[in-house]
Design a protein around this motif. Structure first.
Motif, mmCIF file in Angstrom:
data_model
loop_
_atom_site.group_PDB
_atom_site.id
_atom_site.type_symbol
_atom_site.label_atom_id
_atom_site.label_comp_id
_atom_site.label_asym_id
_atom_site.label_seq_id
_atom_site.Cartn_x
_atom_site.Cartn_y
_atom_site.Cartn_z
ATOM 1 N N TYR A 70 -31.210 -53.391 34.909
ATOM 2 C CA TYR A 70 -31.352 -52.338 33.908
ATOM 3 C C TYR A 70 -30.102 -51.471 33.950
ATOM 4 N N HIS A 116 -38.127 -37.145 42.210
ATOM 5 C CA HIS A 116 -39.112 -38.225 42.290
ATOM 6 C C HIS A 116 -38.568 -39.324 43.209
ATOM 7 N N HIS A 174 -35.044 -38.197 45.010
ATOM 8 C CA HIS A 174 -33.788 -37.825 44.342
ATOM 9 C C HIS A 174 -34.055 -36.961 43.129
ATOM 10 N N ARG A 214 -36.202 -38.328 32.960
ATOM 11 C CA ARG A 214 -34.816 -38.774 32.962
ATOM 12 C C ARG A 214 -34.430 -38.992 31.503
ATOM 13 N N ASP A 262 -26.332 -45.376 34.750
ATOM 14 C CA ASP A 262 -27.352 -45.728 35.736
ATOM 15 C C ASP A 262 -27.465 -47.244 35.805
HETATM 16 O O1 GTQ Z 1 -32.288 -41.095 37.735
HETATM 17 O O2 GTQ Z 1 -34.057 -41.642 38.838
HETATM 18 O O3 GTQ Z 1 -31.898 -44.524 34.171
HETATM 19 O O4 GTQ Z 1 -35.801 -43.165 37.719
HETATM 20 C C1 GTQ Z 1 -34.080 -44.824 34.988
HETATM 21 C C2 GTQ Z 1 -35.069 -44.480 35.904
HETATM 22 C C3 GTQ Z 1 -32.629 -43.204 35.977
HETATM 23 C C4 GTQ Z 1 -33.302 -41.797 37.893
HETATM 24 C C5 GTQ Z 1 -32.875 -44.183 35.047
HETATM 25 C C6 GTQ Z 1 -34.841 -43.493 36.840
HETATM 26 C C7 GTQ Z 1 -33.607 -42.854 36.887
#
Ligand code: GTQ
Length: 341
Positions: A84, A99, A140, A63, A154
Motif C-alpha cells: 500500500y 494508534h 505512533h 489519517r 506512506d
Molecule cells: O500513519 O498510521 O497511510 O495507519 C495508512 C494507515 C498511514 C499511519 C496510512 C495508517 C497510517
C-alpha cells in the motif's frame, strides 16, 4: 450440457473445483501480475493532497491520506500486489491521533520540514528525504508544530496483513502518546555504529526509527568519489537494522540510490515490484515494453514484478525505493536478472 459441465456442476455443489481448468493461471512460468507501471507526477497530485486539507481534518480522518492506487488494482488500496502507498498531509497545528496496528509503516518525507512522528515514547522531527519507520504494533502519532504543511509518502504492508487475515488495531484514546525518551535518543543509542552492551533485540524491526536524509545523502556523496558504479543500480544503499544487518523492517525493504548525470543503467528485473520516489534530479525510466516515464523531484512511480527497469539520469538524481524484497528473500522466492530483460 456436456459431460464435463455437468460434472463441474455436480462437484461445485460440494465445494470442489477442477484444477485443470485453472492450473495455467495459478502456476505461471513467469510472474504474471495485474499490477501496471504507473507514474504520479507531483504537479498533478500535490493540488488534490492540499485540497484534502479543506475536506477533512487529520483528527477526523485519523489519517488524512490520498491512496496511490495502481491502475491495474483499482479499488483494492494497493500500489503493488503486496504493498500500500499513500500521500499523507499534516497541516500546521494538526495531530493525527496515536494508534497502533499489526501493519508496519514507512514514511518518506516529500515536502515540508518540522512536523514530527512519535514512536513508542520518542519523537522525531522530520525533514525532506528522511526515512522514518513505525514498526508493527508500535504506538505512533503525527503532529505538525511548524508553520508549513507537511506531506509524506506512506508505505505499508496492508495487503500482506490482509492476505494473512492477521490485522489488529487500537486507538490510544489520547491524541498524543506520553513521551518517555528525549528526541534523538534512538539514533544516539543505536545509530552510530555502536550498540548498548548486552543489547538484546526486542523486535524484528530496527531500533533506529529515523534515518535522516542528510546522513544518507552524505554517504552516497562520499562513495561517489570511489566511482564504484553498479551497472544496474548506480550507487544503491539499503536501509539496515544496525542490530542484525537485516532490513529496517521485517516486511518492507527500502533503498536509496544515486545516479550521476548522464548515467544509464543496464536493464534489471527482479521479482519484487518497486515503488520509487524521486528526491533530487531528473531523468527517465523505461519499464518493460509498456512505459517510459520522465520524472523530476517528488514524482512517484512503480515498476511491477519482473519488468525490466532502465533508468537514465539527465542530472544527478537520487531515488528512494521500497518493495517486498525482504519477505521474498525470507521465503526463498526472490530472483533477479541483471542485464537480460
Ligand atoms: O500513519 O498510521 O497511510 O495507519 C495508512 C494507515 C498511514 C499511519 C496510512 C495508517 C497510517
Amino acid at each position: 450440457m456436456t459431460e464435463r459441465a455437468a460434472f463441474y456442476e455436480e462437484i461445485g455443489a460440494r465445494n470442489l473445483a477442477p484444477l485443470w481448468e485453472v492450473m495455467a493461471g495459478l502456476i505461471t512460468p513467469e510472474p504474471a501480475s495485474a499490477c501496471r507501471p504507473a507514474l504520479w507526477r507531483w504537479d498533478e497530485v500535490r493540488g488534490p493532497v492540499m485540497e484534502s486539507g479543506g475536506i477533512i481534518s487529520a483528527e477526523e480522518a485519523e489519517r488524512r491520506v490520498l491512496v496511490l492506487e495502481n491502475p491495474g488494482l483499482r479499488g483494492t488500496s494497493r500500489i503493488t500486489t503486496s504493498l500500500y502507498a499513500g500521500l499523507q498531509l499534516v497541516l500546521p497545528g494538526e495531530v493525527a491521533p496515536a494508534h497502533r496496528h499489526s501493519q508496519s509503516a514507512l514514511r518518506f518525507v516529500v515536502e515540508g520540514e518540522g512536523a514530527y512522528t512519535a514512536v513508542e515514547g520518542e519523537r522525531t522531527t522530520m525533514a525532506e528525504g528522511d526515512f522514518v519507520i513505525t514498526p508493527h504494533w508500535t504506538w505512533h502519532d503525527h503532529g505538525n508544530d511548524s508553520d508549513r504543511a507537511m506531506i509524506w509518502l506512506d508505505g505499508l504492508d496492508i495487503p500482506m496483513v490482509q492476505f494473512f487475515d492477521a490485522s489488529f488495531a487500537e486507538r490510544l484514546g489520547d491524541d498524543r502518546q506520553p513521551l518517555s525518551r528525549p528526541e534523538g535518543d534512538s539514533l544516539a543509542r543505536y545509530g552510530q555504529g555502536l550498540l548498548p552492551v548486552d543489547h538484546e533485540p526486542g523486535s524484528l524491526a530496527s531500533p533506529v526509527f529515523n534515518y535522516p536524509y542528510a546522513r544518507s545523502r552524505e554517504a552516497l556523496e562520499a562513495m561517489r568519489r570511489q566511482e564504484a558504479w553498479d551497472p544496474c543500480h548506480g550507487l544503491k544503499l539499503r536501509y539496515a537494522n544496525p542490530v542484525d544487518g537485516g532490513y529496517a523492517m521485517p516486511t518492507i525493504a527500502a533503498h536509496l540510490q544515486l545516479l550521476p548525470a548522464g548515467f544509464e543503467t543496464a536493464s534489471y528485473r527482479a521479482t519484487d515490484a518497486a515503488v520509487f520516489a524521486v528526491v533530487e534530479g531528473s531523468g527517465k525510466t523505461r519499464i518493460g515494453d509498456e512505459a517510459v516515464f520522465s520524472w523530476g523531484p517528488r514524482d512517484i512511480f512503480v515498476a511491477p514484478s519482473w519488468h525490466g527497469v532502465r533508468h537514465s539520469a539527465a542530472e544527478d538524481a537520487v531515488l528512494f525505493s521500497f518493495s517486498d524484497r525482504v519477505v521474498q528473500e525470507k521465503l526463498g522466492l526472490w530472483r533477479e536478472d541483471r542485464g537480460n530483460a
